[in-house]
Structures are given as C-alpha cells and as structure tokens.
Design an enzyme around this catalytic site. Sequence first.
Site, mmCIF file in Angstrom:
data_model
loop_
_atom_site.group_PDB
_atom_site.id
_atom_site.type_symbol
_atom_site.label_atom_id
_atom_site.label_comp_id
_atom_site.label_asym_id
_atom_site.label_seq_id
_atom_site.Cartn_x
_atom_site.Cartn_y
_atom_site.Cartn_z
ATOM 1 N N SER A 34 0.811 -1.216 0.000
ATOM 2 C CA SER A 34 0.000 0.000 0.000
ATOM 3 C C SER A 34 0.843 1.266 0.000
ATOM 4 O O SER A 34 0.406 2.308 -0.468
ATOM 5 C CB SER A 34 -0.943 0.000 1.198
ATOM 6 O OG SER A 34 -0.204 0.016 2.395
ATOM 7 N N ASP A 148 4.029 -12.882 10.801
ATOM 8 C CA ASP A 148 3.256 -12.933 9.547
ATOM 9 C C ASP A 148 3.893 -13.930 8.581
ATOM 10 O O ASP A 148 4.007 -13.666 7.385
ATOM 11 C CB ASP A 148 3.167 -11.547 8.916
ATOM 12 C CG ASP A 148 2.092 -11.461 7.834
ATOM 13 O OD1 ASP A 148 1.185 -12.334 7.822
ATOM 14 O OD2 ASP A 148 2.137 -10.531 7.012
#
Length: 507
Positions: A34, A148
């Site tokens: 992003s 993650d």
Amino acid sequence: MGTSAEGENKYAGNTRARRSANDFMFGKLIGEGSFSVVYLAKDVHTSKEWAVKVCEKRQIIRERKQEYVKREREALNRLSGLPGFLNLFCTFQDSSKLYFVMTFAKNGTLLQLMERVKQLDMDCVRFYSAQILHAIEQMHANNIIHRDLKPENILLDDKFHIMIADFGSSRIDGTTNDNVSSDEKEESASESDEQSAPSQRKRRSFVGTAQYVSPEILKGKDSTKASDIWSFGCILYQMIAGFPPFQGPNDYLIFQKITKLELTFPNDFDHIAADLIVKLLVLNPQKRLGVKDKSPYDSIRNHKFLEGIDFLSIRKMSPPFLISALLSGECTKEDSTLDVYDFPDNIKPGLDNEQITRLLGQDWLKIGAPSTESNSSLVDKILKIPASDEEKSSWLEEQKSDMWHSFAEGELILKKGFVNKRKGALYVPRKRMLLLTTGPKLIYIDPVQMVKKGEIPWNEKLRAEAKNFKMFFVHTPHRTYYLEDSQGYALKWCQAIQEMHDKVYKN
C-alpha cells in the site's frame, strides 16, 4: 550477471560512497504494497541485480507506519548474512522516498513454486520444512518474532533455497507488549463492523494474515515465539494439501475455525506429517511442540517426519523437486524457474518521473490494459449522462439485465469491476464488486453473500490517486480507501472517478 565480492565491498564498506537511486537502473516492478513497490534493479557499478523496495514517505506518514518501516530495517540488519533471510545491502532516501536494496529472489515465492509445480512431493516438503524451521531458529535466536509467516513471505533464491522476508509486522527484542500501534493492526471483525467505535475495533485487532494467524493473537494476547510455530504448522499443511488448514468465505469465519481448532485432513494426507501438524497447531501456545525446547527446536527436528534431515547441511543441498519433477516429465527446467528479465539497453539510471512512467507503462501494456479508445468511450459515457428523467429511465430499463442493477439504487452504473479492498497497509484484503454510479456514488458489494457492504462518501475534496497499474487510492477528508484491481485497471478507475467528480463539482 554477477559481480565480485571486491566490487561489492568497494561500495558496501565505504561509508563515504553514499548510494542514491542514480546508482541503479530500475528494470521492472516485481512486488507492491500500500505504501511501497519493489523493483528489480541493476547496480550501475557492478551489474549485480537487486530487489529495491521503494517506500513513499508521504504515504508512510499519512498511515502512521513509521514504526513498521523501522522494524523492517532493524530486523533485516540483524538477520543479514544469516542463512534463510534476505540480505540488506544498503538503504538511502531522497526527498520523497525511502529505498531498501535487498537480495533479489530470482525464483519468486514458495506460494508461486507450489502453483507452478502443482504438488510438492514429500521429499520436497521435508526439505522446505527443514529450511523454514532452521530459519525460524535463527530468527528466534536473534529475538525476532515474525508474526506474519506465510508462503507469500518465503522467497526462493537462485538455488531454490528459502529466504524469509517482510518483517514490518515483526516484534523485536522479545518485548512483552505488542509493540505495534493500533493503527498498524488488522481488524479481525467482519467488514460489516467497519463503523464500530474505535475502542471496540482495537479489542478485536490482530497482526498477521487470516489463514496463518495464531489463536492467541486473535484473542488479543501477546504474541510469542510460539506464534511463529503455529504459522509454521499452517505452512507445512499447505505444502502437502495445496491449501491452508483453516478456510472460509470471510475472515470472521476463518477466525472462528482457528479459535475452535476446527482442523481436518484430506483422506490421502500423510499420517506422519499430520501427527506433526497436530502437535504444532495447539490452542495453548505453551503446549505446542518445540516451545519448551532450547533453540534449536530439537523436539520438532527429531519428529519422525523430519527423520534423516541433516540440518547442518540443509542449506547446501539441492531441493528434491528439481530432480523428481524433471525425471517424471512434470516440468522442464525452464518451467521450474520464473521468466528471465533482460534490461533494455536504453534504460537510464535513477527513478525520476520519466522512469516511473516507463515502468508503469511497461507493465500496463504487458497485462493488456484497455486502449486509449476504450478509456475515451468511458469518459464520453460520463459526459453524456442523461439530464432528463425520461432518458434516464430508458437507460435504467436497459440496465435491468445487469446482475448488479439492484445495488445501484436507481442510479446508472458507469463502471464496475472486482477489486481487493483494504482499510490500511497491513489490513486483510476483501474481494468486492465496485460500482461507480450516477449520483455520484461508489458502492462496494460482497460478491459471495451478495450484500452491499458500504459506500465511499462523495464530496468536493474526494480525490483518486493511482499508485501503480494495479493499486489506487480514493482519498476522502476522513479516510483513505485502498483498492487493488488485479487486472491492472487502476488508471482507468482513477480517470473515471475524476471525470465524474469534475462533472459534479466543476460544472
């Protein structure tokens, strides 16, 4: 296209030899987020290829991701030079961007490998399980919890050995708190809860990716090294089955399966591997296999599934799939690697506006984006929106055959398409049908449940911004919407939104 160690050290060891974007030729886009994109770049001094992650300062500040960037740099600095991780060659910045120059993962990600080879044989699964476990041991020995781990964040070098990447969500130094601001956490609530009070959203937040996140993180408890062990179990399951162990139509249902440990195995699943996975995917983090071991994780290493693995030489071995796949005729050597990229002769060093335009234009054409003519026809459609009720009714009558007509709420659909919608840099994307209608309205719909999930509020300050050929933002006074069109129509979306905005507010 390699380089000598002496050539690299000339620049890596000389603190006066400050690097800049002009020291690299940027060849193609190989990844995106992003607030960052990753380019394949070539060092103009050594001709060595690197992956250069370029972060937009403005977007980092807007999303308050400064700590995210600092953690990634700190983790890469600690782990550079250790087997199983990207090497951080150097970092630098200019007035608008931050640059991370890292090892180029020539053979993509573990997820891409599974997609290309179709099904990994058990020898290959054991090989990669051992390499991943070895890297986790190194990571935890350096007081870094990744938080993650997933196949997309496990890269493959030129020898098809793994390199763990993406440490923005990591926890460093073994701190007892979460070490992540609430703005950097993903929400575990379903999108229907988007308008919940901030305090409610915070209690339901987590760090990670839905299918791989541990139950303790979902419940708002502190993440520990055991959280990475849970993710390791999920990855092992996926390498064998071809899909993650916990699946569902949305994040909320996936979370329910995780917290209730609704774990099942296909009939043909290897029973020895299943035994290991069951001992890794345990709700109580302190009871997971290996958690009470001293590093390395001997109880995992000694499980029958990894029997015979020589962890001392695992980084020197070739992955078994290269041999087995070639012998069985499942793929050729060319099929097992990603496309080789040749840098054009006319590329200039640097990353100014001219080079960015070239990079976006190159990928825009490669994926078959719409021609200038189709873009113009969309603009014409917006400019010719019927003013009379009679003409509008006629258009609406024709639109009734469109399956999305009922969601347009009596307005004309000017543009539609599937997008992945995020609420921030780390947030889990959700697939939505996006409608641009007269009104004007930007409506997003859950295509599985066939229900309207919300609208992007229009006002005079609304602004659309294309980050690259796939990702675009819609900025409003109180929020920025992160949208990704996997087909590469980001510029077309921005053009349509801007034309509609101009029609409403500039006429």
